[in-house]
Write a protein that holds these residues in place. Structure first.
Motif, mmCIF file in Angstrom:
data_model
loop_
_atom_site.group_PDB
_atom_site.id
_atom_site.type_symbol
_atom_site.label_atom_id
_atom_site.label_comp_id
_atom_site.label_asym_id
_atom_site.label_seq_id
_atom_site.Cartn_x
_atom_site.Cartn_y
_atom_site.Cartn_z
ATOM 1 N N LEU A 19 51.616 50.638 8.895
ATOM 2 C CA LEU A 19 50.408 49.835 8.998
ATOM 3 C C LEU A 19 50.709 48.437 9.548
ATOM 4 C CD1 LEU A 19 47.340 49.510 8.170
ATOM 5 C CD2 LEU A 19 48.220 48.554 6.039
ATOM 6 N N LEU A 20 51.803 47.841 9.094
ATOM 7 C CA LEU A 20 52.073 46.440 9.425
ATOM 8 C C LEU A 20 52.932 46.228 10.663
ATOM 9 C CD1 LEU A 20 52.642 45.015 5.839
ATOM 10 C CD2 LEU A 20 50.567 44.927 7.223
ATOM 11 N N GLU A 21 53.748 47.200 11.033
ATOM 12 C CA GLU A 21 54.646 47.033 12.191
ATOM 13 C C GLU A 21 53.933 46.566 13.456
ATOM 14 O OE1 GLU A 21 58.824 49.482 12.264
ATOM 15 O OE2 GLU A 21 56.994 50.617 12.589
ATOM 16 N N PRO A 22 52.782 47.126 13.793
ATOM 17 C CA PRO A 22 52.107 46.672 15.023
ATOM 18 C C PRO A 22 51.695 45.194 14.987
ATOM 19 C CG PRO A 22 51.180 48.753 14.269
ATOM 20 C CD PRO A 22 52.092 48.263 13.189
ATOM 21 N N ARG A 23 51.602 44.630 13.822
ATOM 22 C CA ARG A 23 51.211 43.229 13.672
ATOM 23 C C ARG A 23 52.398 42.283 13.808
ATOM 24 N NH1 ARG A 23 46.428 42.491 9.789
ATOM 25 N NH2 ARG A 23 47.541 40.569 9.259
ATOM 26 N N ILE A 24 53.600 42.833 13.835
ATOM 27 C CA ILE A 24 54.812 42.011 13.817
ATOM 28 C C ILE A 24 55.458 41.996 15.200
ATOM 29 C CG2 ILE A 24 57.130 41.789 12.845
ATOM 30 C CD1 ILE A 24 56.006 43.093 10.285
ATOM 31 N N GLU A 25 55.781 40.795 15.644
ATOM 32 C CA GLU A 25 56.478 40.638 16.915
ATOM 33 C C GLU A 25 57.822 39.965 16.637
ATOM 34 O OE1 GLU A 25 56.156 38.182 21.115
ATOM 35 O OE2 GLU A 25 54.413 38.248 19.793
ATOM 36 N N ILE A 26 58.869 40.504 17.232
ATOM 37 C CA ILE A 26 60.196 39.906 17.126
ATOM 38 C C ILE A 26 60.621 39.553 18.550
ATOM 39 C CG2 ILE A 26 62.602 40.287 16.478
ATOM 40 C CD1 ILE A 26 61.525 42.284 14.359
ATOM 41 N N THR A 27 60.825 38.263 18.777
ATOM 42 C CA THR A 27 61.140 37.801 20.127
ATOM 43 C C THR A 27 62.647 37.783 20.368
ATOM 44 O OG1 THR A 27 61.309 35.471 19.492
ATOM 45 C CG2 THR A 27 59.094 36.303 20.078
ATOM 46 N N ASP A 28 63.009 37.752 21.630
ATOM 47 C CA ASP A 28 64.425 37.640 22.004
ATOM 48 C C ASP A 28 65.019 36.339 21.470
ATOM 49 O OD1 ASP A 28 64.305 40.072 23.292
ATOM 50 O OD2 ASP A 28 64.097 39.212 25.304
ATOM 51 N N GLU A 29 64.197 35.292 21.449
ATOM 52 C CA GLU A 29 64.663 34.001 20.941
ATOM 53 C C GLU A 29 64.991 34.096 19.444
ATOM 54 O OE1 GLU A 29 63.023 29.466 20.269
ATOM 55 O OE2 GLU A 29 62.153 30.658 21.898
ATOM 56 N N THR A 162 56.268 38.930 4.451
ATOM 57 C CA THR A 162 55.298 37.872 4.749
ATOM 58 C C THR A 162 54.002 38.468 5.283
ATOM 59 O OG1 THR A 162 57.134 36.430 5.313
ATOM 60 C CG2 THR A 162 54.966 35.752 6.079
ATOM 61 N N GLU A 163 54.117 39.415 6.190
ATOM 62 C CA GLU A 163 52.944 40.018 6.816
ATOM 63 C C GLU A 163 52.105 40.793 5.802
ATOM 64 O OE1 GLU A 163 50.196 40.367 9.605
ATOM 65 O OE2 GLU A 163 52.017 39.170 9.805
ATOM 66 N N GLU A 169 45.669 39.282 1.861
ATOM 67 C CA GLU A 169 44.697 38.188 1.751
ATOM 68 C C GLU A 169 43.509 38.419 2.682
ATOM 69 O OE1 GLU A 169 47.075 34.711 2.529
ATOM 70 O OE2 GLU A 169 47.916 34.710 0.502
ATOM 71 N N GLU A 170 43.793 38.893 3.905
ATOM 72 C CA GLU A 170 42.717 39.194 4.852
ATOM 73 C C GLU A 170 41.782 40.270 4.301
ATOM 74 O OE1 GLU A 170 44.622 40.359 8.506
ATOM 75 O OE2 GLU A 170 45.362 38.327 8.894
ATOM 76 N N LYS A 171 42.345 41.300 3.726
ATOM 77 C CA LYS A 171 41.537 42.401 3.188
ATOM 78 C C LYS A 171 40.723 41.942 1.978
ATOM 79 C CE LYS A 171 42.542 45.196 6.278
ATOM 80 N NZ LYS A 171 41.527 45.353 7.310
ATOM 81 N N GLN A 172 41.305 41.084 1.158
ATOM 82 C CA GLN A 172 40.569 40.569 0.004
ATOM 83 C C GLN A 172 39.340 39.778 0.465
ATOM 84 O OE1 GLN A 172 43.730 38.515 -2.106
ATOM 85 N NE2 GLN A 172 43.934 40.193 -3.558
ATOM 86 N N GLU A 173 39.517 38.973 1.505
ATOM 87 C CA GLU A 173 38.387 38.202 2.035
ATOM 88 C C GLU A 173 37.372 39.121 2.713
ATOM 89 O OE1 GLU A 173 39.651 34.994 4.570
ATOM 90 O OE2 GLU A 173 41.047 34.250 3.039
#
Length: 182
Positions: A19-29, A162-163, A169-173
């Motif tokens: 569910l959460l992986e698509p929301r996470i970005e890991i940059t080369d930096e 963290t995500e 929190e988003e779902k609660q709101e």
């Protein structure tokens, strides 16, 4: 915890990751920064793979040494004689180890030997060892290319936590959920 509880926890964890992986970005930096900050953890020191036979006294180690010299099988003698019950039942196999993982006398002998060589008796605080070196690995400096997959996994684990909190929190709101315990 039962086996079923563990299966349920694993299933929930994997669903959460999916569910959460698509929301996470890991940059080369981020990968590069993580590597620079943790470089020493990705380097490997010289390692030796060895087996040993550990006995308590000089008389017993000499008996084993004579049997080895007469063509005795190292693994079988380890099973029969070694007082190190963990490695003894596995034919004396210790696996790979680095320079700081064994008693000093043991380490010195093992790292000085060639692959396939069997030592004379080596005395340590644990008793008398006969060591057989079965493989060696050279020290390897850390490099970003070889470490990238491991770094991505570490960063993903950090970000998932963290995500998850942000998503919750988003779902609660979104659904106007409140905590009745507050």
């Amino acid at each position: 915890m039962t086996k079923e509880d563990m299966k349920k926890d694993i299933k929930i964890y994997l669903q959460t990751v999916k569910l959460l992986e698509p929301r996470i970005e890991i940059t080369d930096e981020e990968i590069s920064t993580y590597f620079d900050e943790n470089k020493e953890t990705f380097a490997t020191s010289e390692q030796v793979e060895a087996s040993h036979i550990l006995v308590g006294d000089e008389e017993k180690v000499n008996e084993v040494a004579v049997k080895l010299a007469a063509g005795g099988d190292f693994a079988e003698l380890a099973k029969e004689y070694s007082t190190d019950t963990t490695s003894g039942k596995n034919g004396g196999e210790l696996g790979f180890f680095g320079t700081g993982e064994m008693a000093a006398e043991f380490k010195t002998a093992a790292f000085a030997m060639e692959v396939g060589e069997t030592s004379d008796p080596v005395k340590t605080d644990y008793g008398y060892h006969i060591i057989k070196v079965t493989d060696k690995r050279e020290a390897k400096e850390a490099n970003l290319k070889d470490s990238t997959a491991e770094i991505k996994e570490a960063l993903m684990q950090e970000k998932l936590s963290t995500e998850y909190t942000t998503w919750l929190e988003e779902k609660q709101e979104e659904y106007d959920i409140y905590n009745s315990f507050e």
